[in-house]
Design an enzyme around this catalytic site. Structure first.
Site, short mmCIF file in Angstrom:
data_model
loop_
_atom_site.label_atom_id
_atom_site.label_comp_id
_atom_site.label_asym_id
_atom_site.label_seq_id
_atom_site.Cartn_x
_atom_site.Cartn_y
_atom_site.Cartn_z
N ASP A 90 -94.48 82.39 -122.28
CA ASP A 90 -93.53 81.82 -123.25
C ASP A 90 -93.13 80.42 -122.83
O ASP A 90 -92.47 80.23 -121.80
CB ASP A 90 -92.27 82.70 -123.32
CG ASP A 90 -91.28 82.17 -124.34
OD1 ASP A 90 -91.38 82.55 -125.52
OD2 ASP A 90 -90.42 81.34 -123.97
N TYR A 116 -89.61 72.32 -123.34
CA TYR A 116 -89.68 72.54 -121.89
C TYR A 116 -90.55 71.48 -121.21
O TYR A 116 -90.56 71.39 -119.97
CB TYR A 116 -90.26 73.93 -121.56
CG TYR A 116 -89.51 75.11 -122.13
CD1 TYR A 116 -88.25 74.97 -122.72
CD2 TYR A 116 -90.06 76.38 -122.11
CE1 TYR A 116 -87.59 76.05 -123.27
CE2 TYR A 116 -89.40 77.48 -122.65
CZ TYR A 116 -88.16 77.30 -123.24
OH TYR A 116 -87.50 78.38 -123.78
N LYS A 156 -92.81 76.82 -129.10
CA LYS A 156 -91.72 76.72 -130.07
C LYS A 156 -91.54 75.29 -130.58
O LYS A 156 -91.74 74.32 -129.83
CB LYS A 156 -90.39 77.18 -129.44
CG LYS A 156 -90.48 78.45 -128.64
CD LYS A 156 -89.14 78.94 -128.12
CE LYS A 156 -89.33 80.03 -127.08
NZ LYS A 156 -89.53 79.53 -125.72
N HIS A 165 -87.44 77.11 -132.79
CA HIS A 165 -86.67 77.34 -131.57
C HIS A 165 -85.20 77.69 -131.84
O HIS A 165 -84.63 78.59 -131.22
CB HIS A 165 -86.77 76.10 -130.68
CG HIS A 165 -86.57 76.35 -129.24
ND1 HIS A 165 -87.27 75.68 -128.26
CD2 HIS A 165 -85.73 77.18 -128.57
CE1 HIS A 165 -86.87 76.10 -127.06
NE2 HIS A 165 -85.93 77.01 -127.23
N1 LIG Z 1 -85.53 80.69 -127.19
C1 LIG Z 1 -84.60 80.18 -126.41
O1 LIG Z 1 -83.67 79.51 -126.89
C2 LIG Z 1 -84.64 80.42 -124.96
C3 LIG Z 1 -85.77 80.96 -124.40
N2 LIG Z 1 -85.82 81.20 -123.05
C4 LIG Z 1 -87.06 81.81 -122.53
O2 LIG Z 1 -86.71 82.99 -121.80
C5 LIG Z 1 -87.22 82.88 -120.47
C6 LIG Z 1 -86.35 83.62 -119.47
O3 LIG Z 1 -85.02 83.14 -119.52
P1 LIG Z 1 -84.34 82.30 -118.34
O4 LIG Z 1 -83.26 81.50 -118.96
O5 LIG Z 1 -85.38 81.59 -117.62
O6 LIG Z 1 -83.59 83.38 -117.47
P2 LIG Z 1 -83.95 84.78 -116.75
O7 LIG Z 1 -82.92 85.74 -117.22
O8 LIG Z 1 -85.38 85.13 -116.88
O9 LIG Z 1 -83.59 84.45 -115.23
C7 LIG Z 1 -84.30 83.51 -114.49
C8 LIG Z 1 -83.54 83.29 -113.19
O10 LIG Z 1 -83.45 84.51 -112.47
C9 LIG Z 1 -84.07 84.38 -111.20
N3 LIG Z 1 -84.85 85.61 -111.00
C10 LIG Z 1 -86.01 85.95 -111.61
N4 LIG Z 1 -86.45 87.13 -111.18
C11 LIG Z 1 -85.56 87.56 -110.26
C12 LIG Z 1 -85.48 88.72 -109.46
N5 LIG Z 1 -86.42 89.66 -109.51
N6 LIG Z 1 -84.42 88.84 -108.63
C13 LIG Z 1 -83.46 87.90 -108.57
N7 LIG Z 1 -83.49 86.77 -109.31
C14 LIG Z 1 -84.52 86.60 -110.15
C15 LIG Z 1 -84.95 83.16 -111.28
O11 LIG Z 1 -85.03 82.52 -110.02
P3 LIG Z 1 -86.38 81.87 -109.41
O12 LIG Z 1 -87.16 81.24 -110.52
O13 LIG Z 1 -85.84 80.90 -108.42
O14 LIG Z 1 -87.13 83.00 -108.75
C16 LIG Z 1 -84.21 82.29 -112.28
O15 LIG Z 1 -83.17 81.57 -111.63
C17 LIG Z 1 -87.25 81.36 -120.24
O16 LIG Z 1 -88.01 80.99 -119.12
C18 LIG Z 1 -87.80 80.91 -121.57
O17 LIG Z 1 -89.20 81.12 -121.62
C19 LIG Z 1 -84.75 80.92 -122.24
C20 LIG Z 1 -83.61 80.33 -122.73
C21 LIG Z 1 -83.47 80.03 -124.16
O1 LIG Z 2 -84.40 77.33 -122.92
C1 LIG Z 2 -84.45 77.26 -124.14
O2 LIG Z 2 -85.42 77.66 -124.77
C2 LIG Z 2 -83.33 76.67 -124.90
O3 LIG Z 2 -83.44 76.41 -126.04
C3 LIG Z 2 -81.99 76.44 -124.28
O4 LIG Z 2 -81.89 76.69 -122.99
C4 LIG Z 2 -81.36 75.15 -124.77
O5 LIG Z 2 -82.30 74.14 -124.87
C5 LIG Z 2 -80.28 74.69 -123.90
O6 LIG Z 2 -80.47 74.53 -122.73
C6 LIG Z 2 -79.00 74.44 -124.54
O7 LIG Z 2 -78.03 74.15 -123.62
#
Ligand SMILES: NC(=O)C1=CN([C@@H]2O[C@H](COP(=O)(O)OP(=O)(O)OC[C@H]3O[C@@H](n4cnc5c(N)ncnc54)[C@H](OP(=O)(O)O)[C@@H]3O)[C@@H](O)[C@H]2O)C=CC1
Ligand SMILES: O=C(O)C(=O)[C@@H](O)[C@H](O)C(=O)CO
Length: 278
Positions: free
Chosen positions: A47, A52, A77, A110
């Protein structure tokens, strides 16, 4: 798809792995290594997003992997600034080219960015991409029922997926019920609530200890048993592997009921009605 990764059948028949790998906030030059580690661990769904700025890094890992294209599932997205019919078609082409792909498996709007007033036009462009065979499925992200209702007034394709913030602190009962009623698969972003205090919750820790699992695996298992699609992010190889290993055990009904009590209506990100940054 590898036989051992469960899939969700989307409303157009396309199979999407229920667990994938997210790359938000991974710099482009570190993304290839992270995605390569994920593919080696067994993930097949990635994803990313134009916002990004790491689609090229994702594309390089996919190309280097030698994995059959048909075994991969790639989501990207459309960013808010590119909403609008013509702008969407251009932005898609840019993403597709950066990813180095002939087609994208899932293309999402998005954010609704309601103040921009363009998501209906953007959706028409996603429908055109479907007709042109450039995407296997189209969907939305961060859409509330009101946004989905507005889309339904003119859309000829029902979104296959609604990717929303979802974790035990924000269980999204209303959006999930709407999605289910309309045949839209719900996908959870920030499924670990960004790895913060959720993983230290006593109830999560107690279940993890009883099952001999980690807190992250318990939270991911909660998502999987809810039937949602999850895309945890990590740049840490041990966690990348740990997060994929959420299949060989079950939470009981009592565990699910305890985890449901963590609801706080607490977001880590913005509210979709208010996020209009372009
Ligand atoms: N559509 C949207 O608006 C959005 C989409 N997304 C998508 O969703 C994905 C996931 O969400 P995200 O915001 O990254 O958050 P997550 O909930 O996936 O958490 C990620 C964080 O948790 C830590 N982590 C991961 N695995 C573990 C574990 N097993 N134990 C302890 N800590 C852990 C990572 O650290 P580290 O990397 O240091 O290991 C990182 O800091 C994004 O990467 C993106 O692709 C996210 C936000 C908004
Ligand atoms: O991570 C994503 O996909 C997002 O859309 C969000 O995290 C967003 O861009 C954001 O960071 C708003 O504060």
């Amino acid at each position: 798809m590898p036989a051992d990764l469960p899939t969700i059948t989307l409303n157009n028949g396309v199979e999407m792995p229920q667990l994938g790998f997210g790359v938000f906030q991974v710099p482009d030059d570190e993304t290839t290594a992270a995605v390569t580690a994920a593919l080696e661990a067994g993930y097949r769904s990635i994803d990313t997003a134009a916002a990004y700025q790491n689609e090229a890094g994702v594309g390089k890992a996919l190309a280097d992997s030698g994995i059959d294209r048909s075994d991969l599932f790639v989501t990207t997205k459309l960013w808010n600034a590119d909403q609008g019919y013509d702008e969407t078609l251009k932005a898609f082409e840019r993403s597709r080219s950066l990813l180095g792909l002939e087609y994208v498996d899932l293309y999402l709007i998005h954010w609704p960015a309601p103040a921009l007033g363009k998501y209906v036009d953007s959706w028409r462009a996603l429908e055109k991409l479907t007709t042109d065979g450039l995407v296997r499925a189209i969907g939305v992200s961060n859409f509330q029922p009101s946004h989905l209702d507005k889309l339904a007034e003119t859309a000829s394709i029902v979104p296959a997926v609604n990717q929303i913030e979802l974790h035990p602190y924000l269980q999204q009962a209303e959006v999930r019920a709407y999605d289910e009623e309309h045949g839209i698969a719900t996908e959870a972003w920030s499924p670990l609530a960004k790895g913060g205090s959720l993983l230290g919750e006593p109830v999560v820790q107690a279940i993890a200890e009883r099952l001999g699992r980690t807190a992250a695996q318990v939270v991911l298992r909660w998502h999987l048993q809810l039937g949602t699609i999850v895309i945890p992010k990590s740049v840490t190889p041990a966690r990348i592997a740990e997060n994929l290993d959420a299949f060989g055990f079950e939470l009981t009904d009592a565990d699910l009921a305890e985890l449901a009590k963590l609801e706080r209506d607490e977001r880590t990100g913005p509210h979709p009605d208010e996020f209009n940054v372009a």
